[in-house]
Design a protein around this motif. Sequence first.
Motif, PDB file in Angstrom:
ATOM      1  N   PRO A  26     -18.096 -16.232 -19.002  1.00  0.00           N
ATOM      2  CA  PRO A  26     -17.512 -14.887 -18.893  1.00  0.00           C
ATOM      3  C   PRO A  26     -16.671 -14.673 -17.639  1.00  0.00           C
ATOM      4  CG  PRO A  26     -19.880 -14.821 -18.500  1.00  0.00           C
ATOM      5  CD  PRO A  26     -19.563 -16.195 -18.986  1.00  0.00           C
ATOM      6  N   PHE A  27     -16.735 -15.610 -16.684  1.00  0.00           N
ATOM      7  CA  PHE A  27     -15.905 -15.500 -15.485  1.00  0.00           C
ATOM      8  C   PHE A  27     -14.435 -15.741 -15.793  1.00  0.00           C
ATOM      9  CE2 PHE A  27     -13.806 -18.066 -12.124  1.00  0.00           C
ATOM     10  CZ  PHE A  27     -13.531 -17.022 -11.241  1.00  0.00           C
ATOM     11  N   ASN A  28     -14.152 -16.699 -16.683  1.00  0.00           N
ATOM     12  CA  ASN A  28     -12.749 -17.042 -16.942  1.00  0.00           C
ATOM     13  C   ASN A  28     -12.466 -17.399 -18.405  1.00  0.00           C
ATOM     14  OD1 ASN A  28     -14.029 -19.506 -17.152  1.00  0.00           O
ATOM     15  ND2 ASN A  28     -13.085 -20.404 -15.328  1.00  0.00           N
ATOM     16  N   PRO A 356     -10.997  -4.505 -12.113  1.00  0.00           N
ATOM     17  CA  PRO A 356     -10.374  -4.831 -10.821  1.00  0.00           C
ATOM     18  C   PRO A 356      -8.928  -5.282 -11.002  1.00  0.00           C
ATOM     19  CG  PRO A 356     -11.859  -6.581 -11.501  1.00  0.00           C
ATOM     20  CD  PRO A 356     -12.053  -5.468 -12.479  1.00  0.00           C
ATOM     21  N   GLU A 357      -8.129  -5.093  -9.975  1.00  0.00           N
ATOM     22  CA  GLU A 357      -6.722  -5.482 -10.026  1.00  0.00           C
ATOM     23  C   GLU A 357      -6.479  -6.891  -9.494  1.00  0.00           C
ATOM     24  OE1 GLU A 357      -4.699  -2.448  -7.880  1.00  0.00           O
ATOM     25  OE2 GLU A 357      -5.137  -0.879  -9.368  1.00  0.00           O
ATOM     26  N   ASP A 358      -7.465  -7.498  -8.870  1.00  0.00           N
ATOM     27  CA  ASP A 358      -7.325  -8.839  -8.306  1.00  0.00           C
ATOM     28  C   ASP A 358      -6.880  -9.822  -9.391  1.00  0.00           C
ATOM     29  OD1 ASP A 358      -7.597 -11.334  -7.148  1.00  0.00           O
ATOM     30  OD2 ASP A 358      -9.595 -10.965  -6.320  1.00  0.00           O
ATOM     31  N   PRO A 359      -5.734 -10.469  -9.206  1.00  0.00           N
ATOM     32  CA  PRO A 359      -5.245 -11.419 -10.230  1.00  0.00           C
ATOM     33  C   PRO A 359      -6.239 -12.534 -10.532  1.00  0.00           C
ATOM     34  CG  PRO A 359      -3.537 -10.939  -8.607  1.00  0.00           C
ATOM     35  CD  PRO A 359      -4.800 -10.331  -8.077  1.00  0.00           C
ATOM     36  N   ALA A 360      -7.048 -12.914  -9.542  1.00  0.00           N
ATOM     37  CA  ALA A 360      -7.998 -14.012  -9.739  1.00  0.00           C
ATOM     38  C   ALA A 360      -9.116 -13.640 -10.710  1.00  0.00           C
ATOM     39  CB  ALA A 360      -8.601 -14.425  -8.399  1.00  0.00           C
ATOM     40  N   LEU A 361      -9.243 -12.355 -11.032  1.00  0.00           N
ATOM     41  CA  LEU A 361     -10.345 -11.906 -11.885  1.00  0.00           C
ATOM     42  C   LEU A 361      -9.878 -11.488 -13.283  1.00  0.00           C
ATOM     43  CD1 LEU A 361     -12.281  -9.682  -9.294  1.00  0.00           C
ATOM     44  CD2 LEU A 361     -12.600 -12.122  -9.787  1.00  0.00           C
ATOM     45  N   GLY A 364     -11.541 -12.868 -16.518  1.00  0.00           N
ATOM     46  CA  GLY A 364     -12.969 -12.613 -16.698  1.00  0.00           C
ATOM     47  C   GLY A 364     -13.232 -11.197 -17.152  1.00  0.00           C
ATOM     48  N   PHE A 365     -14.483 -10.947 -17.522  1.00  0.00           N
ATOM     49  CA  PHE A 365     -14.881  -9.630 -18.041  1.00  0.00           C
ATOM     50  C   PHE A 365     -15.436  -8.764 -16.905  1.00  0.00           C
ATOM     51  CE2 PHE A 365     -15.842 -12.742 -21.554  1.00  0.00           C
ATOM     52  CZ  PHE A 365     -14.625 -12.549 -22.209  1.00  0.00           C
ATOM     53  N   PHE A 366     -14.611  -8.528 -15.911  1.00  0.00           N
ATOM     54  CA  PHE A 366     -15.059  -7.822 -14.716  1.00  0.00           C
ATOM     55  C   PHE A 366     -14.853  -6.313 -14.839  1.00  0.00           C
ATOM     56  CE2 PHE A 366     -14.566 -12.090 -13.057  1.00  0.00           C
ATOM     57  CZ  PHE A 366     -15.621 -12.190 -12.168  1.00  0.00           C
ATOM     58  N   TYR A 367     -15.759  -5.579 -14.176  1.00  0.00           N
ATOM     59  CA  TYR A 367     -15.633  -4.129 -14.075  1.00  0.00           C
ATOM     60  C   TYR A 367     -16.100  -3.711 -12.694  1.00  0.00           C
ATOM     61  CZ  TYR A 367     -15.115   0.585 -15.899  1.00  0.00           C
ATOM     62  OH  TYR A 367     -14.670   1.866 -16.123  1.00  0.00           O
TER      63      TYR A 367
END
Length: 491
Positions: A26-28, A356-361, A364-367
């Motif tokens: 789920p990270f990438n 999140p706006e971080d391109p590295a994320l 992934g399924f980040f919130y």
Amino acid sequence: MILKKMFIDGKWVDAKNGQTRTIINPFNQEEIATVAEGDQSDAIAAIVAARQAFDQGDWPNTPVTERASIVQKIAELIERDKEELAELESLDTGKTVEESRVDMDDIAGVFRYYAEIGDKNGGEIIPSPVPNSVSKVVHEPVGVCGQITPWNYPLLQASWKLAPALVTGNTLVMKPSEITPLTTVKVFELIEEAGVPAGVANLVLGAGHSVGAELSTNVDVDLISFTGGIETGKKIMQAASVNVKKIALELGGKNPNVVFSDADFETAVDQAMNAVFFHAGQICSAGTRLIIEESIHDEFVKALVERVKNIKLGSGFDEDTQMGPLISAEHLAKVESYVETGIKEGAKLVLGGKRPEDPALQNGFFYLPTIFTDCTTNMSIVQDEAFGPIITVEKFQTEEEAIKLANDSIYGLAGGVWTNDIVKAERCVAKMRMGTVWINEFNLYFPHAPWGGFKQSGIGRELGKLGLEEYTETKHIFHNLDPKPINWFGK
């Protein structure tokens, strides 16, 4: 990519239908494994194997000391392979590898605990009112156990079911979540290595609507143990009525974390964060309902926001990461919808509320960690389980109001109280309708203490001695040492 198979009747097998499923990180969204995707036919085969192993095999009658020795061996093998298991768990769930290492220690501890107490439940002699007789109570294995585990703590939840079932002499069929099966597959390899006989422990991979449904309805299954969502739990409870199975359900919670003005302020702020943002809030006991005494509300929220906005999101394998992603795109969408509902209901969004706006994320399924204030118990965001990194903040003025708010939920899994007044703390926990209540602590558990909820948080208990008893049937044996004719109907 090596195909991970199912384990049925002591053999590693493909799905009968030939289907497979791809497991992603789920990270990438990177593909990390391919697993067999079983269905009803595989579940039936596993049930047949478990039934035969129980009815005709030696396991139920094996001395409990021997069964305990094997369960202890499983604990030792988990410790041996701790790093491999932790890495698999983090790849599968996205949580930090440090969290997963802690999980593996806890999992080994669960197997060790049940190995230690497995022979402590041998029964008792009870007084008999009849002269020249002996009356005793014994505890015997239930039979074939269906076990369905969730995606958030895949192996931890599996251990809570596997260890007591095995040590008490049951046979079983386990179905892990179809999206996080990897550590469960690995532990079944260890179960085989430890010497559990063929057919005793079976693993079927696949979706709940086919594999899980068969475990719930099949008349050859004597007990169904499920950890997961409340709606699925209700369906399982209805399905289990076909043969009046024993049921054990842990169905989540919406857990209050009550902070009084006399609490240790810094500790309470720190623990309020840990109660929710550990594993991105994907914890059934997460303290997502923060209930703060009005006199410290503003100061507390300000301090909380300042700390929460610095939480570092990232890969679970990055040492600096403090919070990983959500489990899937579907779950991310659910959390986003939940936040949209909160805004519409009038709650005040003070932090987060977006990806999140971080391109590295972006893959992934980040919130982002999210905080709502001005919340009331008539809001669905206060009542419904979000299972994400979201805190809703309510306020109270009196102790009675705090307890009323804490209990205003269909759930009753866990809760916490923060105060330096021990008398007040004890008054509060006595009135809180939850299976576990912490005083000046949150989200602590250990194998010796039972775990489960009141109300719609479930039925039964896992862990502790009660967790062992869930996997036994109680039998009364009466022995007349001097039988004589009664002559009730004459000679």
